[in-house]
Design a protein around this motif. Structure first.
Motif, short mmCIF file in Angstrom:
data_model
loop_
_atom_site.label_atom_id
_atom_site.label_comp_id
_atom_site.label_asym_id
_atom_site.label_seq_id
_atom_site.Cartn_x
_atom_site.Cartn_y
_atom_site.Cartn_z
N ALA A 1 -2.09 2.34 8.85
CA ALA A 1 -2.69 3.34 9.74
C ALA A 1 -3.69 2.68 10.68
O ALA A 1 -3.81 3.06 11.85
N GLU B 1 -9.58 -6.26 2.57
CA GLU B 1 -8.69 -7.29 2.02
C GLU B 1 -8.72 -8.51 2.94
O GLU B 1 -9.03 -8.41 4.12
N ARG C 1 3.03 -1.49 2.29
CA ARG C 1 2.97 -1.36 0.82
C ARG C 1 4.27 -0.90 0.16
O ARG C 1 4.52 -1.29 -0.99
N LYS D 1 9.16 -2.48 -4.69
CA LYS D 1 10.62 -2.61 -4.55
C LYS D 1 10.95 -4.10 -4.37
O LYS D 1 11.02 -4.82 -5.35
N ALA E 1 -16.63 -1.68 4.86
CA ALA E 1 -17.59 -0.71 5.40
C ALA E 1 -18.40 -0.16 4.23
O ALA E 1 -17.86 0.11 3.15
N ARG F 1 -1.25 -1.67 -5.82
CA ARG F 1 -1.70 -1.22 -4.50
C ARG F 1 -1.68 -2.36 -3.50
O ARG F 1 -1.38 -2.16 -2.34
N ASP G 1 -3.64 7.72 4.42
CA ASP G 1 -3.84 8.24 3.07
C ASP G 1 -5.20 8.88 2.84
O ASP G 1 -5.36 9.70 1.94
N TRP H 1 10.19 8.62 1.18
CA TRP H 1 11.35 8.21 0.39
C TRP H 1 10.89 7.41 -0.81
O TRP H 1 9.77 6.90 -0.85
P1 FAD Z 1 -3.71 1.59 3.07
O1 FAD Z 1 -2.35 1.00 3.18
O2 FAD Z 1 -4.25 1.81 1.68
O3 FAD Z 1 -4.72 0.70 3.89
C1 FAD Z 1 -6.10 0.91 3.84
C2 FAD Z 1 -6.82 -0.40 3.95
O4 FAD Z 1 -8.21 -0.12 4.04
C3 FAD Z 1 -6.65 -1.31 2.74
O5 FAD Z 1 -6.30 -2.59 3.14
C4 FAD Z 1 -8.02 -1.28 2.07
O6 FAD Z 1 -8.36 -2.49 1.44
C5 FAD Z 1 -8.92 -1.05 3.26
N1 FAD Z 1 -10.22 -0.48 2.87
C6 FAD Z 1 -10.49 0.44 1.93
N2 FAD Z 1 -11.81 0.70 1.87
C7 FAD Z 1 -12.39 -0.06 2.83
C8 FAD Z 1 -13.71 -0.22 3.28
N3 FAD Z 1 -14.73 0.46 2.74
N4 FAD Z 1 -13.95 -1.12 4.28
C9 FAD Z 1 -12.93 -1.81 4.85
N5 FAD Z 1 -11.65 -1.69 4.45
C10 FAD Z 1 -11.38 -0.83 3.47
N6 FAD Z 1 5.25 5.65 0.94
C11 FAD Z 1 6.49 6.11 1.24
O7 FAD Z 1 6.62 7.00 2.08
N7 FAD Z 1 7.59 5.62 0.60
C12 FAD Z 1 7.51 4.65 -0.36
O8 FAD Z 1 8.52 4.23 -0.90
C13 FAD Z 1 6.22 4.15 -0.69
N8 FAD Z 1 6.07 3.19 -1.62
C14 FAD Z 1 4.83 2.73 -1.92
C15 FAD Z 1 4.70 1.74 -2.90
C16 FAD Z 1 3.44 1.27 -3.24
C17 FAD Z 1 3.31 0.20 -4.30
C18 FAD Z 1 2.29 1.79 -2.61
C19 FAD Z 1 0.92 1.29 -3.00
C20 FAD Z 1 2.40 2.76 -1.65
C21 FAD Z 1 3.68 3.24 -1.29
N9 FAD Z 1 3.83 4.22 -0.31
C22 FAD Z 1 5.09 4.69 -0.01
C23 FAD Z 1 2.66 4.80 0.36
C24 FAD Z 1 2.30 4.07 1.65
O9 FAD Z 1 2.35 2.70 1.48
C25 FAD Z 1 0.91 4.52 2.06
O10 FAD Z 1 0.99 5.88 2.39
C26 FAD Z 1 0.36 3.72 3.24
O11 FAD Z 1 0.15 2.39 2.85
C27 FAD Z 1 -0.96 4.32 3.72
O12 FAD Z 1 -1.47 3.52 4.72
P2 FAD Z 1 -3.03 3.54 5.08
O13 FAD Z 1 -3.16 2.56 6.19
O14 FAD Z 1 -3.47 4.93 5.25
O15 FAD Z 1 -3.77 3.01 3.77
#
Ligand code: FAD
Length: 389
Positions: free
Chosen positions: A12, A35, A42, A47, A76, A117, A260, A306
């Motif tokens: 995101a 990170e 992810r 998989k 943050a 994660r 998320d 999915w």
């Molecule tokens: P994230 O990917 O969690 O990224 C957020 C980032 O912010 C992370 O790197 C974290 O370290 C960082 N962060 C957190 N707090 C702080 C802070 N205070 N300061 C700075 N950085 C910070 N979705 C599907 O639709 N289909 C699937 O098959 C599927 N499989 C998945 C399998 C796994 C193992 C996982 C974990 C998730 C899966 N998902 C799947 C869900 C999908 O990956 C997530 O919805 C997506 O990664 C969300 O993206 P995001 O950028 O919102 O959050």
């Protein structure tokens, strides 16, 4: 607006940067990520990575060409209007994107428990999935099912312990979830339903009943919580994630939230949604970027995700609620490919789940978008394309 700070270097976060540049923002962008990695996907972690097919899932995005200041290994810590507090000091911003994702829930106990994660989590777990290893997976949700699939394929002796009365009961309801029970048995995975874990111990699990599940490896897949603790004490309203409106605006001016961690108001479903799936992290940032830049944009998707488990492609679109009527397409006891539609009282399609029927999910998503009513009798005829129902 001169300086936009994006907090969270996941999908995101990186999509927000792409969307800002695509929409013509030429000011400074800083990306803060806890990170030590460039943004990566992810879904493959449970998989392809667990199956040993790949080690890297870095998102295909040229951050250098996007002219981004990258601050990795930086978290943050707090937020006040115009100022982000980080572990490396304070940073002033004109616009801020909150994209900190979610963090896995852990269980009580002294034993080692794996969660899934990060890429480190996946590589550490993969190393332990060796033939004969006794693997206990807590939770028969999406992640638990995918981990069990990979562990069984690696030749482990797998037990899945689930508190509900069926797999996927929280996501899909016990009736639909129960149609996936046979997949576990066919993969040689033992499934213990209605079993609550009391603690994770060095040699396995102790259930609330007192029973023991001996294991060499314990994997906890019982869900995640939005990673928003760092916003405590700020003016950003948090209630099961960052509360945003249909434009993805938070309660603090010039601050948006995506992915998320964000709970948005859905015009379409007339409720608040927080969707922990890849497609939301992919699509929502475009609306968030438009909002930050003062353009009029509304986020109102039909959520989609999915899962790949036990050799099946499981897909879901929409938003189901208690009281929606379920109509099966195909008989899960006989047909390997089946689907479930959830219909509203007025026969509008609310949600669709498909097992190895990708056409149904594509057509179902379009039908949900259009708000068209369906004929329930036709929906039950699995030979008829959903779009003709
Ligand atoms: P994230 O990917 O969690 O990224 C957020 C980032 O912010 C992370 O790197 C974290 O370290 C960082 N962060 C957190 N707090 C702080 C802070 N205070 N300061 C700075 N950085 C910070 N979705 C599907 O639709 N289909 C699937 O098959 C599927 N499989 C998945 C399998 C796994 C193992 C996982 C974990 C998730 C899966 N998902 C799947 C869900 C999908 O990956 C997530 O919805 C997506 O990664 C969300 O993206 P995001 O950028 O919102 O959050």
């Amino acid at each position: 607006m001169d300086h936009v700070v994006v907090v969270g270097a996941g999908l995101a976060g990186v999509r927000s940067i792409e969307a800002l540049r695509f929409r013509g923002f030429t000011g400074r962008i800083t990306l803060i990520g806890e990170e030590n990695h460039r943004p990566y996907d992810r879904p493959p972690l449970s998989k392809a990575v667990l199956l040993g097919e790949t080690d890297s899932t870095v998102v295909d995005s040229d951050l250098d060409a996007l002219d981004v200041r990258l601050c990795l290994g930086t978290a943050a810590k707090g937020l006040r209007e115009g100022v982000l507090e980080t572990t490396e000091g304070e940073l002033e911003y004109d616009g801020l994107v909150i994209a900190t994702g979610a963090a896995p829930i852990r269980l009580r106990g002294e034993g080692r428990q794996h969660v899934l994660r990060t890429i480190e989590d996946a590589l550490a777990l993969r190393e332990r999935l060796v033939p004969g290893a006794r693997v206990a997976v807590v939770g028969a949700g999406w992640i638990g099912a995918e981990v069990a699939t990979a562990a069984a394929r690696a030749g482990c002796a797998v037990t899945v312990v689930e508190a509900g009365e069926s797999p996927l009961a929280v996501a899909l309801g016990p009736e639909v979830g129960s149609h996936t029970t046979g997949w576990y048995a066919r993969a040689g995975v033992e499934l213990r339903l209605g079993a609550l874990v009391g603690s994770v111990d060095p040699d396995g699990l102790t259930l609330m009943s007192g029973a023991r599940v001996p294991a060499d490896v314990v994997v906890t897949g019982v869900g995640v919580r939005p990673a928003v603790d760092w916003l405590k004490g700020s003016a950003v309203r948090v209630d099961d994630g960052v509360v945003v409106d249909e434009h993805l605006r938070t309660s603090l001016p010039n601050v948006v939230a995506v992915g998320d961690c964000a709970s948005w108001w859905s015009r379409r479903f007339r409720t608040r949604l927080r969707v922990e799936h890849w497609d939301t992290a992919l699509q929502a940032p475009d609306v968030a970027a438009a909002t930050l830049l003062g353009e009029e944009a509304v986020y109102d998707p039909v959520p989609y995700f999915w899962s790949e488990q036990f050799g099946h492609m499981v897909q879901f679109a929409g938003h189901r609620e208690a009281g929606d009527r379920m109509v099966l397409r195909g008989d899960p006891r006989r047909d390997p490919k089946w689907a479930v539609c959830w219909l509203k009282a007025d026969d509008r399609l609310a949600a669709v789940l498909t097992v190895d029927r990708p056409r149904d999910v594509v057509q179902g998503r379009k039908i949900i978008e259009s708000g068209r009513r369906l004929d329930p009798l036709r929906v039950g005829d699995s030979a008829r394309p959903l779009r003709d129902c």
